[in-house]
Design a protein around this motif. Structure first.
Motif, short mmCIF file in Angstrom:
data_model
loop_
_atom_site.label_atom_id
_atom_site.label_comp_id
_atom_site.label_asym_id
_atom_site.label_seq_id
_atom_site.Cartn_x
_atom_site.Cartn_y
_atom_site.Cartn_z
N GLU A 190 0.86 -1.19 0.00
CA GLU A 190 0.00 0.00 0.00
C GLU A 190 0.89 1.24 0.00
OE1 GLU A 190 -3.43 1.94 2.96
OE2 GLU A 190 -2.83 -0.16 3.15
N PHE A 191 0.70 2.11 -1.01
CA PHE A 191 1.53 3.31 -1.14
C PHE A 191 0.67 4.51 -1.51
CE2 PHE A 191 4.64 -0.08 -1.99
CZ PHE A 191 5.67 0.30 -1.15
N PHE A 192 1.15 5.67 -1.10
CA PHE A 192 0.51 6.94 -1.47
C PHE A 192 0.94 7.36 -2.87
CE2 PHE A 192 0.70 11.74 -1.08
CZ PHE A 192 -0.67 11.93 -1.23
N ILE A 193 2.22 7.24 -3.16
CA ILE A 193 2.78 7.67 -4.45
C ILE A 193 3.52 6.50 -5.10
CG2 ILE A 193 4.48 9.17 -5.59
CD1 ILE A 193 3.92 11.26 -3.42
N ILE A 194 3.23 6.25 -6.37
CA ILE A 194 3.97 5.28 -7.17
C ILE A 194 4.28 5.93 -8.51
CG2 ILE A 194 3.94 3.03 -8.30
CD1 ILE A 194 1.99 2.05 -6.20
N THR A 195 5.55 5.97 -8.88
CA THR A 195 5.93 6.50 -10.19
C THR A 195 6.92 5.54 -10.85
OG1 THR A 195 7.73 7.83 -9.23
CG2 THR A 195 5.60 8.91 -9.51
N SER A 208 -1.93 6.14 -13.25
CA SER A 208 -2.92 5.24 -12.68
C SER A 208 -3.40 4.15 -13.63
CB SER A 208 -4.13 6.03 -12.18
OG SER A 208 -4.72 6.75 -13.26
N VAL A 209 -2.88 4.08 -14.87
CA VAL A 209 -3.34 3.07 -15.81
C VAL A 209 -2.19 2.25 -16.38
CG1 VAL A 209 -4.59 2.63 -17.95
CG2 VAL A 209 -5.36 4.46 -16.43
N LYS A 210 -1.36 2.89 -17.20
CA LYS A 210 -0.32 2.18 -17.95
C LYS A 210 0.64 1.38 -17.08
CE LYS A 210 3.37 2.89 -21.33
NZ LYS A 210 4.12 3.89 -22.12
N PRO A 211 1.26 1.97 -16.04
CA PRO A 211 2.26 1.22 -15.26
C PRO A 211 1.69 -0.02 -14.57
CG PRO A 211 2.39 3.56 -14.80
CD PRO A 211 1.11 3.34 -15.53
N ARG A 256 -0.95 -1.91 -15.76
CA ARG A 256 -1.52 -2.90 -16.68
C ARG A 256 -0.64 -4.14 -16.75
NH1 ARG A 256 -2.56 0.05 -21.75
NH2 ARG A 256 -4.18 1.01 -20.47
N LYS A 257 0.67 -3.92 -16.83
CA LYS A 257 1.61 -5.04 -16.90
C LYS A 257 1.55 -5.87 -15.62
CE LYS A 257 6.52 -6.13 -17.60
NZ LYS A 257 7.88 -5.57 -17.81
N LEU A 258 1.44 -5.20 -14.48
CA LEU A 258 1.33 -5.91 -13.22
C LEU A 258 0.10 -6.81 -13.19
CD1 LEU A 258 2.31 -3.13 -10.64
CD2 LEU A 258 3.55 -5.26 -11.04
N GLU A 259 -1.04 -6.25 -13.60
CA GLU A 259 -2.27 -7.03 -13.58
C GLU A 259 -2.20 -8.20 -14.56
OE1 GLU A 259 -5.04 -3.84 -14.32
OE2 GLU A 259 -5.60 -3.80 -12.19
N GLU A 260 -1.59 -7.97 -15.72
CA GLU A 260 -1.43 -9.05 -16.68
C GLU A 260 -0.53 -10.15 -16.13
OE1 GLU A 260 0.05 -7.04 -20.09
OE2 GLU A 260 -1.93 -6.31 -20.73
N GLY A 261 0.37 -9.78 -15.22
CA GLY A 261 1.28 -10.74 -14.60
C GLY A 261 0.71 -11.42 -13.36
#
Length: 510
Positions: A175-180, A216-219, A221-226
């Protein structure tokens, strides 16, 4: 890259809220101006509304500084001040199920062991009342069989975090406030996807505005696909509502229910000095092992989804007695603070440490925006002879917050409080230590947003050996920091003093 930076600034939490508020105010002004001759009746009605709201705010059970800020706005902007206050209050529609779930499930899932509280009373008699308060009103018990490690820099924490994540067999909750995007995110993504493919239950929750709409979308998508389950907490919506201010400011990582990380470090390269933004970035965190990790597991699942008690229990270690060998090193009490109730647990924990300190109170915070109650507590402690020291950034990330902080510096130094600015750059650590016996490490800043608006968390450490490491790190940080003197405060340019004084009037709303 420049376009992305501009868009990121425009879509940041503060900018997005301000833009939507300005649009709403513009709409209201056009509506009022279109009334023509009937404007005088509307104006009179708005003045009556403002008077009623001023009386209401004067008697409302809210922080004095917050009420005063709104009364000032209503007085300066009689046409729109009262309407804006009503609009923001009436559009506060945060899902109540989350708060009700916190109250109900926390009481059933987290039960204080009387024997632990009795032992704490014997070993730390000055701290037992604080532990009781956090248990009864924060709803999180204190534990005996828990070991804590302290990390004085984000890069050290990250190195140990990666090593611990590699050992995961059952689940990983983050759980994080900021992810880049960057080295930190890429390293974590590769590991999480690999663990998910091994059958580990991997969940990642991030704040919808803190992380930013562009991230909030592109970064993810790969995680969810994995196979990584991703969830946005309180996503930004194109409407004005005070719920947009209720952000998930927590930073938590839980591994298999027996290990947890918590502190100021987000998932972005500046936090581990892979990217320079405001000079050297100093952050801190702790890792805990043992029974107290259950508090973090419960607080994560409560925000993740609506679940029955049986679903929570799947993530509790089945044999907690294996942690008994850790039991000789103090007491640990992880807790969470919600903006949806009227109990500012984080602030009151800090206040208790300040009020009960006999020798010293050491504080690190990136933001020093204090209300009258906190200012008086710090000043009174110094007047009693307590060594009160506070480290703040020398290179700020928000210029207006730094101006308000300097406004507080003058008043605090006059009482004997020692303010230090971290000369190498930006200090993002949130720690508080009293007399080397009690400490707090977590996500809670010394400002209004952390005390009243954000979801926050931290761990109270009682009589733990790791507190000595926190104190040594504080003393080493003081050595590379500048002591702010009364002369420094007096020599500031007049326009900066004036700007700080004006901004301070609206500090609770920033």
């Amino acid at each position: 890259m420049k376009l992305k930076k501009i868009l990121s600034s425009i879509l940041s939490s503060n900018a997005a809220f301000v833009i939507m508020l300005l649009l709403q105010i513009g709409f209201l002004m056009l509506a009022v101006m279109s009334l023509g001759e009937r404007f005088v009746f509307v104006y009179f009605a708005l003045i009556v509304l403002d008077i009623i709201l001023a009386i209401y705010l004067t008697n409302k059970n809210e922080p004095v500084s917050y009420r005063v800020s709104w009364i000032i706005i209503i007085s300066i902007f009689p046409l729109l001040g009262g309407v804006s206050y009503l609009f923001i209050k009436l559009t506060q529609q945060f899902p109540k199920s989350i708060d009700m779930r916190n109250q109900k499930q926390t009481r059933t899932l987290l039960v204080q062991e009387d024997s632990v509280m009795e032992e704490l009373k014997l070993r730390c008699p000055d701290s037992v009342n604080l532990a009781r308060y956090v248990t009864d009103f924060g709803l999180y018990p204190v534990y005996r069989n828990t070991h804590a490690e302290y990390y004085p820099l984000g890069e050290i924490q990250f190195e140990n975090l990666i090593a611990e994540l590699e050992t995961a067999k059952s689940f990983i909750f983050l759980e994080f406030f900021i992810i880049t995007e960057g080295y930190m995110f890429d390293t974590m993504s590769e590991l999480l996807i690999r663990k998910a493919r091994e059958g580990v239950d991997v969940r990642l929750m991030y704040d919808g505005i803190g992380t930013g709409m562009l991230n909030s979308v592109k970064p993810f998508r790969k995680l969810e696909e994995g196979g990584v389950k991703c969830k946005v907490f309180n996503p930004f919506r194109p409407m004005i509502s005070s719920v947009q201010n209720n952000r998930d400011h927590r930073k938590i990582v839980i591994i298999d229910g027996h290990t947890a990380f918590n502190g100021g470090t987000n998932l972005a390269d500046e936090y581990i000095n892979r990217k320079e933004r405001f000079g050297h970035w100093k952050d801190t965190a702790i890792m805990i092992r043992g029974q107290a990790v259950w508090n973090y597991t419960v607080m994560f699942l409560q925000l993740w989804e609506k679940a029955e008690d049986e679903e929570f229990m799947k993530y509790q270690p089945q044999h907690p007695e294996v942690f008994s060998f850790l039991g000789s090193d103090g007491f640990v009490q992880p807790f969470s603070d919600s903006p949806l109730d009227e109990e500012p647990v984080g602030k009151r924990v800090y206040m208790e440490l300040i009020n009960n300190a006999r020798e010293y109170i050491f504080i690190t915070t990136p933001y020093l925006i204090l209300d009258e109650e906190m200012m008086n507590a710090l000043g009174f402690a110094a007047k009693k002879g307590v060594d009160v020291r506070i480290i703040t950034p020398h290179i700020p990330d928000k210029w207006y917050v730094h101006m308000i902080a300097w406004n507080n510096y003058a008043a605090l130094t006059a009482t004997g409080v020692k303010i230090y600015e971290y000369t190498p750059g930006f200090i993002h650590a949130k720690t508080c230590v009293a007399d080397g016996k009690t400490a707090v490490v977590g996500t809670i800043n010394f400002d209004y947003r952390s005390f009243y608006l954000h979801f926050e968390c931290g761990s109270v450490l009682y009589d733990c050996s790791v507190i000595k490491k926190i104190v040594r790190d504080f003393e080493k940080t003081v050595e590379v920091s500048h002591l702010v003197t009364a002369e420094d405060c007096a020599s500031r340019p007049v326009f900066k003093k004036a700007a700080g004084a004006v901004l301070n009037m609206f500090a609770p709303l920033l």
